[in-house]
Design an enzyme around this catalytic site. Structure first.
Site, PDB file in Angstrom:
ATOM      1  CE1 TYR A 162       0.403   2.262  13.771  1.00  0.00           C
ATOM      2  CE2 TYR A 162      -1.603   3.366  13.048  1.00  0.00           C
ATOM      3  CZ  TYR A 162      -0.356   2.832  12.762  1.00  0.00           C
ATOM      4  OH  TYR A 162       0.128   2.873  11.479  1.00  0.00           O
ATOM      5  CG  HIS A 217      -0.920   8.851   3.832  1.00  0.00           C
ATOM      6  ND1 HIS A 217      -1.091   7.502   4.085  1.00  0.00           N
ATOM      7  CD2 HIS A 217      -0.455   9.370   4.988  1.00  0.00           C
ATOM      8  CE1 HIS A 217      -0.732   7.228   5.330  1.00  0.00           C
ATOM      9  NE2 HIS A 217      -0.336   8.355   5.897  1.00  0.00           N
ATOM     10  CD  GLU A 220      -4.405   7.201  10.041  1.00  0.00           C
ATOM     11  OE1 GLU A 220      -3.903   8.253  10.467  1.00  0.00           O
ATOM     12  OE2 GLU A 220      -3.937   6.083  10.301  1.00  0.00           O
ATOM     13  CG  ASN A 260      -4.884   2.970   8.986  1.00  0.00           C
ATOM     14  OD1 ASN A 260      -4.989   1.979   8.259  1.00  0.00           O
ATOM     15  ND2 ASN A 260      -4.480   4.145   8.530  1.00  0.00           N
ATOM     16  NE  ARG A 292      -3.287   2.369   2.951  1.00  0.00           N
ATOM     17  CZ  ARG A 292      -3.132   3.190   3.988  1.00  0.00           C
ATOM     18  NH1 ARG A 292      -2.265   2.916   4.954  1.00  0.00           N
ATOM     19  NH2 ARG A 292      -3.858   4.282   4.082  1.00  0.00           N
ATOM     20  CD  GLU A 324      -1.357   3.685   8.362  1.00  0.00           C
ATOM     21  OE1 GLU A 324      -1.106   4.075   9.537  1.00  0.00           O
ATOM     22  OE2 GLU A 324      -1.525   4.458   7.417  1.00  0.00           O
TER      23      GLU A 324
HETATM   24  O1  IFM Z   1       2.841   7.331  10.275  1.00  0.00           O
HETATM   25  C1  IFM Z   1       1.455   7.337  10.464  1.00  0.00           C
HETATM   26  C2  IFM Z   1       0.730   7.181   9.151  1.00  0.00           C
HETATM   27  O2  IFM Z   1       1.100   8.144   8.242  1.00  0.00           O
HETATM   28  C3  IFM Z   1      -0.755   7.279   9.373  1.00  0.00           C
HETATM   29  N1  IFM Z   1      -1.190   6.383  10.406  1.00  0.00           N
HETATM   30  C4  IFM Z   1      -0.454   6.379  11.643  1.00  0.00           C
HETATM   31  C5  IFM Z   1       1.021   6.217  11.375  1.00  0.00           C
HETATM   32  C6  IFM Z   1       1.797   6.233  12.713  1.00  0.00           C
HETATM   33  O3  IFM Z   1       1.594   7.413  13.389  1.00  0.00           O
END
Ligand code: IFM
Length: 459
Positions: free
Chosen positions: A296, A121, A166, A294, A77, A362
């Site tokens: 985290y 992005h 995002e 995405n 990606r 992500e």
């Molecule tokens: O690096 C970023 C990415 O560009 C978008 N999502 C989160 C990642 C980590 O912060």
């Protein structure tokens, strides 16, 4: 490794983004983006780092694609930099910009790697920002024109097209708290940007579909919002508010063709949403084939009727909601590690918004990664923290599949260490180490571990 298999044809890959890795900021007619401007503004990015050179991927993409093939990636990606295609954001297409993405796409296809394109992005052409950026409705229309131009060149080879990455970050960090480009701090601008980003998605999705794109989608960073105290009604109200501002404000118009009433009411305290015109919600709800997720870390909140909360990036929550400090162990971003949040999030989306296949576009972690490749011995980084993070999250993804979620694949963030926005190069997310002085790439232990995961299709 215990025996945990993923479904047949599960898509294994990695993700990056143009401004974070390409460099070549002035090559072949690329125009300036808001991140060029922002990173040159004193105090905005750690130690004044910029994406001018980054990982020099623009010149080293052949080596990088070879590395992807060596690791066995099935998908990659990447994002297309709008300022390479239309240096001013509108007007004539710059063929040299498209040439680069054509070379990259062909190199991937030659190695049997499926290209997944993200059209936006975060690197908005600066000229469009000078006219209001995402607060200007015209930007949404220009975005669809740009998307059509990229598809015209690559549509015969690229199957999967995603519009935005995002939009929460673009709107709230870019126009709300100003931590990201263009650095504005205005709640009204943030909500206006949300709408125009979504409108841009809808217009582009329609245009891509009309041009024959096979799979069209968008990537969000939906949050797993949790209450500090599961028994507290006040905390439950805070969860509802933050969930509205983070998740439902995007998911509802995209997948139910309407903004939620409670979110519109909250918004109206800061701006009358006259920017939402008749017919817009229908346009935003253009059918999609894939939703990129995405993930985290989770978000823990508490309601603060005493006015002591700090709203952070969420317009209108100042004084009303407390965002709890993350509980360790933490990543180098200071982010919490809670794989169960991924299972909950995927299940929640699949339940509340059924019928759309999901792809983890992500997931990954920054750790200091000091040892090894930074030193003279050029040994791989032994990033056991990252392996543990990825292992935990893959198990969580597998659990979601076991509970019936239609999850199609997993893309690790990120292939390479890269420019981590306001944090510059000090945060390393790559499974491949980049020595920024020499541009030498060295796969970390996590890259070899991931290679093994892919070849076994499991853990
Ligand atoms: O690096 C970023 C990415 O560009 C978008 N999502 C989160 C990642 C980590 O912060």
């Amino acid at each position: 490794m215990s025996d945990l298999r993923f479904p047949e044809n599960f898509l294994w890959g990695a993700a990056t983004a143009a401004y974070q890795i390409e460099g070549a900021a002035r090559d072949d007619g690329r125009g300036p983006s808001i991140w060029d401007t922002f990173s040159r503004t004193p105090g905005k990015v750690y130690q004044g780092h910029t994406g001018d050179i980054a990982c020099d991927h623009y010149h080293r993409y052949t080596e990088d694609v070879a590395l992807m093939a060596e690791l066995g990636l099935r998908a990659y990606r990447f994002s297309v930099a709008w300022p390479r295609i239309q240096p001013d954001g509108t007007g004539p297409v710059n063929p040299r910009g498209l040439d680069f993405y054509e070379r990259l796409t062909d190199a991937l296809l030659e190695r049997g790697i499926d290209p997944i394109i993200t059209l936006y992005h975060w690197d908005l052409p600066q000229t469009l920002q000078d006219r209001g950026g995402w607060t200007n409705r015209e930007t949404a229309e220009h975005f669809a024109t740009y998307a059509t131009a990229v598809h015209a060149r690559l549509g015969d080879r690229v199957r999967t097209w995603t519009t935005l990455n995002e939009p929460w970050c673009s709107a709230y960090l870019g126009y709300g708290n100003g931590v990201h480009a263009p650095g504005e701090q205005d709640p009204a601008a943030a909500f206006t940007a949300v709408h125009h980003l979504l409108l841009g998605h809808g217009l582009a999705a329609r245009a891509l579909r009309a041009a024959g794109a096979e799979t069209v989608g968008i990537t969000l960073n939906p949050a797993d919002v949790r209450p500090a105290d599961p028994d507290s009604a006040v905390d439950a109200a805070a969860v509802r508010l933050v969930d509205g501002l983070h998740n439902r404000i995007f998911l509802d118009p995209l997948l139910r063709a309407a903004y939620p009433d409670d979110v519109l009411e909250h918004m109206a305290r800061m701006v009358e949403p006259t920017f939402v015109r008749d017919g817009d919600e229908k346009l935003i709800a253009a059918p999609i084939d894939l939703l990129g997720v995405n993930y985290y870390q989770p978000t823990y909140v508490a309601g603060r009727p005493d006015g002591a909360g700090g709203g952070g990036a969420y317009p209108g929550t100042d004084g009303a909601v407390e965002f709890l400090p993350p509980v360790g162990p933490l990543t180098d971003m200071g982010w919490m590690i809670e794989p169960a949040g991924l299972t909950r999030l995927l299940e929640r989306i699949a339940t509340d918004y059924p019928g759309v296949p999901l792809l983890i576009t992500e997931n990954g972690a920054a750790f200091p990664d000091k040892a090894g490749a930074d030193g003279p011995r050029r040994e791989p980084v032994l990033d056991t923290d990252r392996i543990a993070y990825l292992d935990g999250h893959l198990r969580a993804a597998h659990e979601a599949i076991a509970r019936g979620v239609d999850l199609r694949g997993y893309l690790v963030w990120s292939l390479l260490d890269n420019f981590e926005w306001a944090e510059g190069y000090r945060r390393r997310f790559g499974i491949v180490h980049v020595d920024y002085l020499t541009q030498r790439r060295t796969p970390k232990a996590s890259a070899r571990w991931y290679q093994e995961v892919i070849s076994r299709n499991g853990l």
